[in-house]
Enzyme design. Sequence first.
Site, mmCIF file in Angstrom:
data_model
loop_
_atom_site.group_PDB
_atom_site.id
_atom_site.type_symbol
_atom_site.label_atom_id
_atom_site.label_comp_id
_atom_site.label_asym_id
_atom_site.label_seq_id
_atom_site.Cartn_x
_atom_site.Cartn_y
_atom_site.Cartn_z
ATOM 1 N N LYS A 104 2.326 -3.892 6.700
ATOM 2 C CA LYS A 104 2.446 -3.909 4.965
ATOM 3 C C LYS A 104 4.179 -3.797 4.861
ATOM 4 O O LYS A 104 4.783 -4.551 4.089
ATOM 5 C CB LYS A 104 1.863 -2.834 4.381
ATOM 6 C CG LYS A 104 0.408 -3.018 4.077
ATOM 7 C CD LYS A 104 -0.114 -4.184 3.468
ATOM 8 C CE LYS A 104 -1.479 -4.460 3.241
ATOM 9 N NZ LYS A 104 -1.996 -5.725 2.789
ATOM 10 N N TYR A 148 -1.747 -0.947 10.866
ATOM 11 C CA TYR A 148 -2.223 -1.412 9.354
ATOM 12 C C TYR A 148 -0.852 -1.434 8.588
ATOM 13 O O TYR A 148 -0.366 -2.116 7.988
ATOM 14 C CB TYR A 148 -3.308 -0.857 8.902
ATOM 15 C CG TYR A 148 -3.432 -1.105 7.545
ATOM 16 C CD1 TYR A 148 -3.854 -2.198 6.896
ATOM 17 C CD2 TYR A 148 -3.306 -0.008 6.509
ATOM 18 C CE1 TYR A 148 -3.747 -2.677 5.726
ATOM 19 C CE2 TYR A 148 -3.395 -0.486 5.091
ATOM 20 C CZ TYR A 148 -3.498 -1.749 4.727
ATOM 21 O OH TYR A 148 -3.695 -1.757 3.214
ATOM 22 N N SER A 152 0.794 -1.104 -0.161
ATOM 23 C CA SER A 152 -0.073 0.059 -0.076
ATOM 24 C C SER A 152 0.844 1.233 -0.186
ATOM 25 O O SER A 152 1.909 1.206 0.555
ATOM 26 C CB SER A 152 -1.064 -0.144 1.297
ATOM 27 O OG SER A 152 -1.421 1.180 1.513
HETATM 28 P P1 NAD Z 1 -11.096 -6.517 1.147
HETATM 29 O O1 NAD Z 1 -11.236 -6.742 2.831
HETATM 30 O O2 NAD Z 1 -12.014 -6.433 0.475
HETATM 31 O O3 NAD Z 1 -10.382 -8.019 0.741
HETATM 32 C C1 NAD Z 1 -9.534 -8.752 1.356
HETATM 33 C C2 NAD Z 1 -10.108 -10.241 1.548
HETATM 34 O O4 NAD Z 1 -9.078 -10.935 2.425
HETATM 35 C C3 NAD Z 1 -11.392 -10.311 2.110
HETATM 36 O O5 NAD Z 1 -12.336 -11.036 1.341
HETATM 37 C C4 NAD Z 1 -11.153 -10.914 3.647
HETATM 38 O O6 NAD Z 1 -12.166 -11.768 3.852
HETATM 39 C C5 NAD Z 1 -10.014 -11.733 3.314
HETATM 40 N N1 NAD Z 1 -9.175 -12.042 4.385
HETATM 41 C C6 NAD Z 1 -8.628 -11.218 5.537
HETATM 42 N N2 NAD Z 1 -7.973 -11.957 6.291
HETATM 43 C C7 NAD Z 1 -7.946 -13.109 5.885
HETATM 44 C C8 NAD Z 1 -7.407 -14.498 6.377
HETATM 45 N N3 NAD Z 1 -6.592 -14.587 7.570
HETATM 46 N N4 NAD Z 1 -7.258 -15.709 5.751
HETATM 47 C C9 NAD Z 1 -8.183 -15.620 4.722
HETATM 48 N N5 NAD Z 1 -8.824 -14.556 4.248
HETATM 49 C C10 NAD Z 1 -8.660 -13.543 4.833
HETATM 50 O O7 NAD Z 1 -9.831 -5.514 0.892
HETATM 51 P P2 NAD Z 1 -9.478 -5.013 -0.376
HETATM 52 O O8 NAD Z 1 -9.682 -3.517 -0.575
HETATM 53 O O9 NAD Z 1 -9.676 -5.729 -1.508
HETATM 54 O O10 NAD Z 1 -7.713 -5.088 -0.476
HETATM 55 C C11 NAD Z 1 -7.083 -6.186 -0.771
HETATM 56 C C12 NAD Z 1 -5.732 -6.133 -0.498
HETATM 57 O O11 NAD Z 1 -5.007 -4.886 -0.438
HETATM 58 C C13 NAD Z 1 -5.455 -5.789 1.335
HETATM 59 O O12 NAD Z 1 -4.399 -6.669 1.565
HETATM 60 C C14 NAD Z 1 -5.518 -4.291 1.658
HETATM 61 O O13 NAD Z 1 -4.629 -4.232 2.910
HETATM 62 C C15 NAD Z 1 -4.564 -3.852 0.282
HETATM 63 N N6 NAD Z 1 -4.836 -2.675 0.155
HETATM 64 C C16 NAD Z 1 -6.109 -2.051 -0.037
HETATM 65 C C17 NAD Z 1 -6.455 -0.748 -0.432
HETATM 66 C C18 NAD Z 1 -7.749 -0.300 -0.638
HETATM 67 O O14 NAD Z 1 -7.795 0.965 -0.536
HETATM 68 N N7 NAD Z 1 -8.845 -1.053 -0.714
HETATM 69 C C19 NAD Z 1 -5.280 0.010 -0.527
HETATM 70 C C20 NAD Z 1 -3.969 -0.387 -0.248
HETATM 71 C C21 NAD Z 1 -3.751 -1.821 -0.156
HETATM 72 C C1 WQD Z 2 -9.503 10.165 0.968
HETATM 73 C C2 WQD Z 2 -9.588 11.706 1.311
HETATM 74 C C3 WQD Z 2 -9.714 12.320 3.540
HETATM 75 C C4 WQD Z 2 -13.672 10.409 4.131
HETATM 76 C C5 WQD Z 2 -6.903 5.277 3.324
HETATM 77 C C6 WQD Z 2 -6.004 4.536 4.153
HETATM 78 C C7 WQD Z 2 -4.767 3.740 3.140
HETATM 79 C C8 WQD Z 2 -5.571 3.077 1.911
HETATM 80 C C9 WQD Z 2 -6.616 3.679 1.440
HETATM 81 C C10 WQD Z 2 -5.007 0.870 2.289
HETATM 82 C C11 WQD Z 2 -8.703 12.124 2.331
HETATM 83 C C12 WQD Z 2 -11.016 12.656 2.881
HETATM 84 C C13 WQD Z 2 -12.353 10.722 3.576
HETATM 85 C C14 WQD Z 2 -14.739 11.184 4.498
HETATM 86 C C15 WQD Z 2 -13.387 12.992 3.825
HETATM 87 N N1 WQD Z 2 -5.907 1.781 2.431
HETATM 88 N N2 WQD Z 2 -12.144 12.100 3.496
HETATM 89 N N3 WQD Z 2 -14.516 12.539 4.395
HETATM 90 O O1 WQD Z 2 -7.206 8.297 3.656
HETATM 91 O O2 WQD Z 2 -6.219 8.224 1.411
HETATM 92 O O3 WQD Z 2 -6.362 5.987 2.618
HETATM 93 O O4 WQD Z 2 -7.713 4.282 2.243
HETATM 94 O O5 WQD Z 2 -3.996 0.538 2.298
HETATM 95 O O6 WQD Z 2 -3.862 2.977 4.024
HETATM 96 O O7 WQD Z 2 -5.423 5.250 4.996
HETATM 97 O O8 WQD Z 2 -8.197 7.301 1.637
HETATM 98 O O9 WQD Z 2 -10.659 7.333 1.210
HETATM 99 O O10 WQD Z 2 -10.189 7.510 3.640
HETATM 100 O O11 WQD Z 2 -9.540 9.349 2.079
HETATM 101 O O12 WQD Z 2 -13.012 14.254 3.635
HETATM 102 O O13 WQD Z 2 -15.829 10.617 4.757
HETATM 103 O O14 WQD Z 2 -10.926 11.971 1.525
HETATM 104 O O15 WQD Z 2 -9.557 13.203 4.495
HETATM 105 O O16 WQD Z 2 -8.344 13.402 2.183
HETATM 106 P P1 WQD Z 2 -6.828 7.696 2.566
HETATM 107 P P2 WQD Z 2 -9.678 7.758 2.174
#
Ligand code: NAD
Ligand code: WQD
Length: 346
Positions: A152, A148, A124
Amino acid sequence: MKILITGGAGYIGSHACVELLNAGYEIVIVDNLSNSKPEVLNRVRQLTGKDFKFYPANLLDITTLDAIFSENQIDAVIHFAGLKSVGESVTLPLWYYNNNITGTLRLCEVMKKYGVKKIVFSSSATVYGIPESVPISEECSLGATNPYGRTKQMIEEIFRDLNVSDPEWSVALLRYFNPIGAHNSGRIGEDPNGIPNNLLPYISQVAVGKQNELKVFGNDYPTKDGTGVRDYLHVVDLAIGHIRALEKVLRSTGVEAYNLGTGIGYSVLEMIDAFEKVSGRKIPYRIIERRPGDIGICYANPLKAKNELDWAAVKGIEEMCEDLWRWQSNNPNGYDTEVLVSAKIL
Ligand code: NAD
Ligand code: WQD
């Protein structure tokens, strides 16, 4: 070619499964459904016309993990499974460290046992913490600011150590920026539990009347309009990025980190405006104080992914918002809108 997808029932994982199946890969999914619904698997099958094995299991369950590798000839792994809420990780750090880090260690142990050394990992942009400068490139210093993010960062280090111990390991660490949107069929998308933490899911729930108004967290950042700026990318572009990364790990060895973002930053107010235009719905909002831990500006330098993976995001914010709106308006209650048919477990 058979790929194990951990977390394949989740938001990004399900979109990646569709792209992998359409590209001709065989997949096996393991997911404990802790943050996803079995209905998504039915929809992935419907969208692609392809079938796959699903193991409803926790990565911490080493016996089942071992069975997955003994029952299937796995060539490589795409590892999405993990818990991802920043706020929750501050309250429940042990749960996050155990689930994300121990889960990854167990997965690597079993991969090692079966000689599978190729993996694409969901890292991430959060590993950069407070960025030294923007756009952020992969060489920028790391400094996650919450449990969190530290899971990563630590997992990235674990993969680097693994490669030092055995240079045959081939790992792509994909640092996603802000994935949004949905598949353009409107059949799969993001279905957060409870009140969304992230901006776009919140906006789309205001649009369908599930939330009254958006709270904008601060308008005193040093940005174009004072609100936070982020690099939003379409989840289907991100899914395709996994195929490019998979091709890379299959043909090489070593550990490389890649930013997956567009390289363009949009403010909260610009995202509200873009969503209002495509949905035709007014998004009432109120400016409140900054959210603790938020940064002002974050966007990627995505050139390394372009040069080494031949990947670049192609979908703009209009398409991201249109696809999100189609998903949200067709499925106002996410995957709960239809009578759930239990997922087919082969
Ligand atoms: P998500 O929660 O929708 O998907 C993650 C999946 O993993 C879920 O279906 C959950 O049930 C499963 N899971 C969690 N722990 C588990 C375990 N111990 N065993 C088996 N299954 C398990 O999340 P997402 O948004 O699809 O994110 C996928 C990956 O990408 C995650 O690792 C997340 O940290 C990373 N990521 C997400 C974002 C984002 O903004 N969505 C941004 C950066 C990184
Ligand atoms: C985006 C912008 C908020 C909600 C987070 C995690 C990051 C990653 C993605 C996994 C910011 C603003 C948000 C609201 C708002 N996940 N905001 N009102 O903070 O960039 O990242 O999700 O790895 O780890 O920290 O994303 O969508 O929460 O916020 O004003 O109700 O929207 O302040 O500027 P962020 P976000």
